[in-house]
Design an enzyme around this catalytic site. Structure first.
Site, PDB file in Angstrom:
ATOM      1  N   ASP A  45       0.844  -1.192   0.000  1.00 31.84           N
ATOM      2  CA  ASP A  45       0.000   0.000   0.000  1.00 31.84           C
ATOM      3  C   ASP A  45       0.886   1.251   0.000  1.00 31.84           C
ATOM      4  O   ASP A  45       1.633   1.488   0.952  1.00 31.84           O
ATOM      5  CB  ASP A  45      -0.890  -0.009   1.247  1.00 31.84           C
ATOM      6  N   ASP A  46       0.826   2.023  -1.071  1.00 32.61           N
ATOM      7  CA  ASP A  46       1.589   3.276  -1.188  1.00 32.61           C
ATOM      8  C   ASP A  46       3.096   3.044  -1.287  1.00 32.61           C
ATOM      9  O   ASP A  46       3.879   3.910  -0.886  1.00 32.61           O
ATOM     10  CB  ASP A  46       1.328   4.212   0.000  1.00 32.61           C
ATOM     11  N   CYS A  81      -5.633   4.798  -3.506  1.00 34.66           N
ATOM     12  CA  CYS A  81      -5.793   3.392  -3.143  1.00 34.66           C
ATOM     13  C   CYS A  81      -7.001   2.707  -3.788  1.00 34.66           C
ATOM     14  O   CYS A  81      -6.868   1.764  -4.560  1.00 34.66           O
ATOM     15  CB  CYS A  81      -5.893   3.265  -1.632  1.00 34.66           C
ATOM     16  N   ASP A 331      -0.456  -0.587  -4.846  1.00 34.47           N
ATOM     17  CA  ASP A 331      -1.620   0.049  -5.474  1.00 34.47           C
ATOM     18  C   ASP A 331      -1.256   1.376  -6.135  1.00 34.47           C
ATOM     19  O   ASP A 331      -1.791   1.739  -7.171  1.00 34.47           O
ATOM     20  CB  ASP A 331      -2.783   0.215  -4.484  1.00 34.47           C
ATOM     21  N   ASN A 332      -0.354   2.136  -5.520  1.00 33.16           N
ATOM     22  CA  ASN A 332       0.114   3.403  -6.102  1.00 33.16           C
ATOM     23  C   ASN A 332       1.460   3.735  -5.489  1.00 33.16           C
ATOM     24  O   ASN A 332       1.933   3.035  -4.580  1.00 33.16           O
ATOM     25  CB  ASN A 332      -0.882   4.542  -5.854  1.00 33.16           C
TER      26      ASN A 332
END
Length: 606
Positions: A45-46, A81, A331-332
């Site tokens: 995540d991130d 997200c 996700d990013n």
């Protein structure tokens, strides 16, 4: 349904481990069985690529990078997200899922359900194809202790989800398994919890002796977030965002590490357009705070690193590693200090959208790197390809190259573009807001007019980024000459006329392929016009919309002078009528591009 606060700390992590150990003892390793492959999907995540976080994950390097294929030009298409995850699991662009935010009314789990996507995404399709499907960790934002069963996420043989408002609390997470009531795990480190849950699902999958798809989605290295409510409905005052928390065993690490001091880290001169160009230079206190924020992210990733090793060793113990594909991505991406930005994401710059992707498995070259252009929209089609399933007609992406032959020979046939889109807010995470310190006003951490469309083009001859913001400002960067996106070669950022001024010094003093930036921008704008509302094959082959004869396949083909009048004078332009926080069609400007008609003026055809 209200959360059942059954506190797992009464037994501690030891109890969770005991359940898994008992499960392992009752099972024999799978040495024979299906020839269909399995997939284990790690979704962080991130996690950044450009801030070098992978360099601090030696186990990811050992088990994935050195044993698999790394994609250096892999992109998320929405730097946020929930819409990014929906894009990934559906194979559809965000403008086609219409999940564009982390929270209702424009995003989050309720929007995913209301759009009919709970019946139309990857786990459902894989179950129909005969695969067992398991998921543990974060699924979507606004998947909460109140709505987890309204309805339950479809398509899973086994699931154990993190739930809001506790998803991002590293030491106070709440989980919801199958159709059970939610359970709180106060005081237990979230990545250690997910490691044990992932081991349990892997054991279940092996015991069932069917091909399986297991997703493991830890929240690291996302910031630690505490909510006053259950969602982002009042984002400016409803949450407290602090650096991510590491496991106690990792708190001593990386004490002298700093954010890479690249040219665009806290630069002397402002860059970009819109609100980004108004950012002040960060002072020394901010820079030091950001360095510690960066170190916190690296520390939080260490438990993820250990998780990867645990799962791969377990696959090896069961004798199924050689028949299992492993995929690792985020996700990013993330920025800290680049372009003077405080910690966060949501922008179209490389730090936020160019993310890790590593694939290991049978037939995948070991220790290889490819420069093929890929995106999250391509991952559902890729999984279909790996599992020998027929691709869906409504996919907006295409399977990524997987073999040495594919990576060496698909350059001329594979597309060179990535569609980037975003709606709504940008959030400054941590102590400081966008203007240096939000003190008693947390709303200073929000920028609301952050809606934009962009396209990235990468080939062996050019490397370009073009964007149009909802206030109709433009950016054009030549990353071959300006890899940090500091020098906007579009018309002056002070020009608000929205006219295509070919005499502008900013638009003509820079050359790409020996041609002016103005000429390049006219083609990129037309390409973006197609991509911002594309569906299916038109997202993969957008030039065919503009040139139906098929004689234009890329930017270089479109730059012949025969097309100058069509692109520069006749073609509609990308523009917004206003800034909106979601995908509101009448704010999005023209939706259909004109088609090239063999050189005749459009007035002669209409």
């Amino acid at each position: 349904m209200p959360v059942s606060r059954r506190i797992a700390r009464l037994f501690g992590l030891a109890a969770l481990v005991a359940v898994v150990v008992e499960s392992q003892a009752a099972q024999a390793p799978l040495t024979k069985g299906t020839t269909k492959p399995n997939i284990v999907f790690f979704l962080t995540d991130d996690q950044d690529l450009h801030l070098e976080s992978l360099s601090y994950q030696p186990l990811v390097k050992k088990y994935l990078i050195d044993e698999g294929l790394s994609y250096q030009h892999h992109f998320c298409t929405v730097a946020l997200c929930c819409p990014s995850r929906v894009n990934l699991w559906t194979g559809k662009a965000a403008h086609n899922t219409n999940v564009t935010d982390v929270n209702p009314p424009y995003g989050g789990y309720p929007k995913f359900v209301s759009q009919g996507l709970n019946d139309q995404y990857l786990p459902v399709w894989l179950q129909r194809a005969g695969f067992n499907t398991y998921y543990t960790g974060k699924l979507f934002n606004a998947h909460t202790v109140e709505n987890y069963d309204a309805p339950h996420p479809a398509g899973f043989t086994g699931s154990d989800f993190l739930l809001d408002p506790y998803t991002y609390q590293y030491l106070n997470s709440t989980w919801q398994r199958g159709h059970d009531a939610p359970t709180s795990y106060e005081g237990i480190y979230t990545t250690d919890i997910i490691t044990e849950k992932a081991k349990g699902f892997l054991n279940d999958a092996v015991k069932d002796q069917k091909p399986f798809f297991l997703t493991i989605a830890p929240v690291a290295p996302h910031s630690n977030v505490e909510f006053n409510g259950n969602n982002f409905s009042d984002i400016g005052s409803s949450l407290k965002v602090t650096p991510p928390v590491s496991a106690e065993r990792h708190k001593h690490l990386f004490r002298d590490i700093k954010i890479p001091r690249t040219e665009h880290f806290n630069p002397q001169q402002p860059s970009g357009v819109n609100w980004i160009r108004q950012l002040p230079r960060q002072n020394q206190s901010q820079v030091e705070y950001n360095d510690e924020f960066y170190r916190s992210r690296l520390r939080a990733l260490q438990a993820v690193d250990e998780l990867v090793e645990v799962i791969i060793e377990l696959l090896q113990d069961y004798g199924i590693l050689d028949n299992t594909y492993l995929i690792y991505t985020s996700d990013n991406g993330y920025h800290i200090g680049q372009h003077r930005l405080p910690p966060g994401k949501e922008c179209g710059y490389e730090e936020d959208v160019n993310v890790p992707l590593i694939i290991r498995g049978p037939g995948i070259p070991r220790g290889a790197v490819t420069d093929q252009v890929t995106s999250h929209t391509d991952l559902a089609p890729t999984i279909f390809n790996l599992l020998k399933l027929e691709a869906r007609d409504d996919f907006d992406g295409a399977a990524v190259p997987l073999t040495t032959y594919d990576t060496d020979h698909s350059g001329h046939s594979r597309h060179e573009h990535i569609t980037l889109e975003y709606w709504g807010f940008a959030l400054a995470e941590g102590r400081y807001g966008f203007q240096g310190d939000f003190g008693s006003d947390p709303k200073a951490s929000i920028q609301w007019n952050n809606t934009y469309k962009a396209v990235r083009l990468i080939s062996d001859k050019y490397n370009l980024y073009y964007s149009v913001w909802c206030n109709n400002e433009h950016e054009l960067y030549d990353l071959t000459m300006d890899p940090y996106q500091l020098r906007n070669i579009y018309a002056s950022s002070q020009d608000s006329s929205r006219e295509w001024d070919s005499s502008s010094s900013a638009g003509t003093s820079h050359f790409v392929l020996g041609l002016s930036a103005y000429k390049i921008a006219s083609r990129l704008d037309a390409l973006l016009l197609v991509l911002k509302s594309c569906k299916g094959i038109t997202c993969i082959r957008p030039w065919d919309v503009l040139h139906p004869l098929g004689n234009v396949r890329n930017l270089e083909d479109a730059l012949t002078s025969d097309y100058d009048r069509f692109y520069e004078n006749e073609q509609k332009k990308v523009e917004f009528s206003r800034c909106e926080p979601g995908y509101i069609l009448d704010a999005e400007g023209p939706q259909e591009a004109l088609v090239y008609r063999d050189g005749l003026r459009w007035s002669e055809w209409t």
